[in-house]
Design a protein around this motif. Sequence first.
Motif, PDB file in Angstrom:
ATOM      1  N   LYS A   1      40.215  64.107  35.237  1.00  0.00           N
ATOM      2  CA  LYS A   1      40.293  62.837  35.967  1.00  0.00           C
ATOM      3  C   LYS A   1      39.669  61.698  35.174  1.00  0.00           C
ATOM      4  O   LYS A   1      40.142  60.560  35.227  1.00  0.00           O
TER       5      LYS A   1
ATOM      6  N   LEU B   1      37.804  69.773  36.271  1.00  0.00           N
ATOM      7  CA  LEU B   1      38.422  68.750  37.123  1.00  0.00           C
ATOM      8  C   LEU B   1      37.954  67.363  36.721  1.00  0.00           C
ATOM      9  O   LEU B   1      38.767  66.443  36.539  1.00  0.00           O
TER      10      LEU B   1
ATOM     11  N   ILE C   1      38.366  56.184  40.251  1.00  0.00           N
ATOM     12  CA  ILE C   1      39.495  57.059  40.523  1.00  0.00           C
ATOM     13  C   ILE C   1      39.054  58.051  41.586  1.00  0.00           C
ATOM     14  O   ILE C   1      37.973  58.644  41.495  1.00  0.00           O
ATOM     15  N   ARG C   2      39.875  58.206  42.615  1.00  0.00           N
ATOM     16  CA  ARG C   2      39.545  59.068  43.755  1.00  0.00           C
ATOM     17  C   ARG C   2      40.411  60.319  43.700  1.00  0.00           C
ATOM     18  O   ARG C   2      41.613  60.241  43.420  1.00  0.00           O
ATOM     19  N   PHE C   3      39.806  61.480  44.013  1.00  0.00           N
ATOM     20  CA  PHE C   3      40.549  62.738  43.954  1.00  0.00           C
ATOM     21  C   PHE C   3      39.838  63.790  44.796  1.00  0.00           C
ATOM     22  O   PHE C   3      38.646  63.666  45.100  1.00  0.00           O
ATOM     23  N   SER C   4      40.559  64.835  45.157  1.00  0.00           N
ATOM     24  CA  SER C   4      39.985  65.943  45.908  1.00  0.00           C
ATOM     25  C   SER C   4      39.777  67.127  44.974  1.00  0.00           C
ATOM     26  O   SER C   4      40.077  67.050  43.778  1.00  0.00           O
TER      27      SER C   4
ATOM     28  N   ARG D   1      36.217  64.461  48.944  1.00  0.00           N
ATOM     29  CA  ARG D   1      36.439  63.171  48.297  1.00  0.00           C
ATOM     30  C   ARG D   1      35.475  63.079  47.118  1.00  0.00           C
ATOM     31  O   ARG D   1      34.255  63.103  47.293  1.00  0.00           O
TER      32      ARG D   1
ATOM     33  N   GLN E   1      42.180  60.561  32.725  1.00  0.00           N
ATOM     34  CA  GLN E   1      43.214  59.774  33.411  1.00  0.00           C
ATOM     35  C   GLN E   1      42.738  58.350  33.658  1.00  0.00           C
ATOM     36  O   GLN E   1      43.488  57.380  33.447  1.00  0.00           O
TER      37      GLN E   1
ATOM     38  N   GLU F   1      34.849  60.984  43.231  1.00  0.00           N
ATOM     39  CA  GLU F   1      35.237  59.805  42.462  1.00  0.00           C
ATOM     40  C   GLU F   1      34.508  59.784  41.115  1.00  0.00           C
ATOM     41  O   GLU F   1      33.422  60.340  40.975  1.00  0.00           O
TER      42      GLU F   1
ATOM     43  N   PRO G   1      45.562  56.258  43.065  1.00  0.00           N
ATOM     44  CA  PRO G   1      44.189  56.726  43.294  1.00  0.00           C
ATOM     45  C   PRO G   1      43.129  55.888  42.585  1.00  0.00           C
ATOM     46  O   PRO G   1      41.941  56.169  42.712  1.00  0.00           O
TER      47      PRO G   1
END
Length: 202
Positions: free
Chosen positions: A159, A155, A145-148, A194, A162, A196, A49
Amino acid sequence: MTLPRKAYRMFIILALALVAAVIGLAGFWYVQTRNVEIARYAVIEADGPIEIRDYPALTVAEVTRSGTRDQAVRAGFGPLARYIFASDRGGGKIAMTAPVTQSEAGNAWTIRFIMPSGYTLASLPKPAASDVKLVVVPPARRVAIRFSGWWSDTLFTGKNAQLLAWMKTRAITPVGAPTFAYYNDPFTPGFLRRNEILYEIP
């Protein structure tokens, strides 16, 4: 213990209806978002990600707001939306793009709408609100960093940790504070969102 035949049929019908609803929702989301212009970038390196990207210069409309991350982005969205939708100025509307970005600036936050490609500072209509600024963000290399998921500090904190840990393993030192990028409207389900977090890097 087995379910009676009638109850079993009802269970199957409900399960199929749920699957159809999820597919329909995903299809609606795709139709609604496929025509939204996404800010351009070139991927230099990808690791799951996480990506290192090169961004060109971006023309943006921005406002600065204080408060928490959530308070600031909500407060900043209104004047920027009024600008692009021409509700408080003359001239035509400007298409919405993605993402909306938010960066910490001292004790405040800068919220930005990226203008569609083809616009320049000279060709954009002048904002009616004095606190809406039109600027050009210089080209930059960024790690993202990409995440849902639903927008929440919990959240984003996880991230962000991370991403910082990944950069530490690569001996990459970020430049400045993180930028939060929101690609979807508030009505998009969490699993389709989406989000980021990005840092500028040398």
